[in-house]
Design an enzyme around this catalytic site. Structure first.
Site, PDB file in Angstrom:
ATOM      1  N   ILE A   1       0.904  -1.152   0.000  1.00  0.00           N
ATOM      2  CA  ILE A   1       0.000   0.000   0.000  1.00  0.00           C
ATOM      3  C   ILE A   1       0.944   1.203   0.000  1.00  0.00           C
ATOM      4  O   ILE A   1       1.915   1.242   0.760  1.00  0.00           O
ATOM      5  CB  ILE A   1      -0.948  -0.018   1.225  1.00  0.00           C
ATOM      6  CG1 ILE A   1      -1.806   1.258   1.307  1.00  0.00           C
ATOM      7  CG2 ILE A   1      -0.217  -0.216   2.544  1.00  0.00           C
ATOM      8  CD1 ILE A   1      -2.907   1.188   2.406  1.00  0.00           C
ATOM      9  N   SER A   2       0.707   2.171  -0.894  1.00  0.00           N
ATOM     10  CA  SER A   2       1.658   3.270  -1.085  1.00  0.00           C
ATOM     11  C   SER A   2       1.716   4.198   0.123  1.00  0.00           C
ATOM     12  O   SER A   2       0.819   4.221   0.970  1.00  0.00           O
ATOM     13  CB  SER A   2       1.279   4.080  -2.327  1.00  0.00           C
ATOM     14  OG  SER A   2       1.136   3.238  -3.440  1.00  0.00           O
ATOM     15  N   GLN A   3       2.794   4.982   0.141  1.00  0.00           N
ATOM     16  CA  GLN A   3       2.977   5.982   1.202  1.00  0.00           C
ATOM     17  C   GLN A   3       1.863   7.038   1.099  1.00  0.00           C
ATOM     18  O   GLN A   3       1.572   7.535   0.004  1.00  0.00           O
ATOM     19  CB  GLN A   3       4.346   6.640   0.984  1.00  0.00           C
ATOM     20  CG  GLN A   3       4.713   7.651   2.031  1.00  0.00           C
ATOM     21  CD  GLN A   3       5.947   8.458   1.632  1.00  0.00           C
ATOM     22  OE1 GLN A   3       6.460   8.331   0.522  1.00  0.00           O
ATOM     23  NE2 GLN A   3       6.407   9.281   2.542  1.00  0.00           N
TER      24      GLN A   3
END
Ligand code: SAH
Length: 222
Positions: free
Chosen positions: A71-73
């Site tokens: 899951i991206s930053q």
């Protein structure tokens, strides 16, 4: 909501605001829109990370979600969202559903969201999660996002959340004139350049480099 959770959310917002400020010189955006900040507060990121990572859910970093994916930053999610310049009636295509978190953020700000994920288990888990959270304007399907979603085109915005070796032509075709494509494209060295592209009248793209980023690779050929 517990006071501790609320506090974690507020520190995340501060971290995101700081990252916007510190990268403004290249991104051209100095702060997240207030509406976007509200959305970051509201979308429960802790519901999108596996239980093992729930203690980190409100930290400004990417986290593993299984199948070798992440899951991206939150800062990068927020920046890419803002660069799309969404309106309440925008139709958006996302490539790389992953956990569904970015899709939820888009769904809060746009009219219709179409999201494609190549790993079937991730696609079905994200679709179930988004439905459970009440998002009715998101459709998720399993497939190779490089081909886009022709039946739902044209899109006002296309966002790719995996690192591409080059811009997939189908995604440009399915973008309306004046629409925006936000995509990380591999550099010669390591990581990617996050590009913001606007489709011109003649079908060509006007590209601008916003930031150096590191995403998992966009699979499925070139
Ligand atoms: N947007 C996601 C993070 C995505 S990580 C989130 O908010 O959680 C990148 C995702 O892209 C991974 O889940 C990976 O499986 C997917 N992916 C990689 N190549 C793809 C392709 N060709 N088509 C669709 N999805 C792809």
């Amino acid at each position: 909501m517990s006071a501790e959770r609320e506090q974690r959310i507020e520190s995340l917002i501060q971290a995101v605001v700081r990252d916007f400020r510190e990268t403004a010189r290249t991104t051209g955006v100095s702060a997240p829109d207030p509406e976007l900040i509200d959305v970051l507060r509201r979308v429960p990121r802790d519901d999108f990370v596996p239980d093992s990572g729930s203690g980190y859910a409100w930290q400004n970093r990417a986290l593993p979600i299984g199948h070798g994916q992440t899951i991206s930053q939150p800062f990068v999610v927020a920046l890419m969202t803002q660069l799309l310049e969404l309106k309440a009636d925008s139709r958006v295509l996302e490539i790389g559903t992953g956990s569904g978190y970015q899709a939820a953020i888009l769904a809060e700000l746009a009219g219709e969201v179409y999201s494609i994920e190549v790993v079937p288990e991730l696609a079905s888990a994200a679709a179930a999660r988004l439905a459970r959270l009440g998002y009715q304007n998101v459709q998720v399907r399993t497939g190779n996002g490089r081909e886009g979603w022709p039946e739902a085109a044209p899109f006002d915005g296309v966002i790719v959340t995996a690192g591409a070796d080059s811009i997939p032509p189908a995604l440009v075709e399915q973008l309306r004139v004046g629409g925006r494509l936000v995509i990380p494209v591999d550099t010669q060295w390591s990581g990617q350049d996050l590009l913001v592209c606007v489709k011109e009248e003649d079908g060509s793209l006007r590209e601008q480099r916003a930031l150096s980023v590191i995403f998992v690779p966009l699979v499925g050929g070139r």
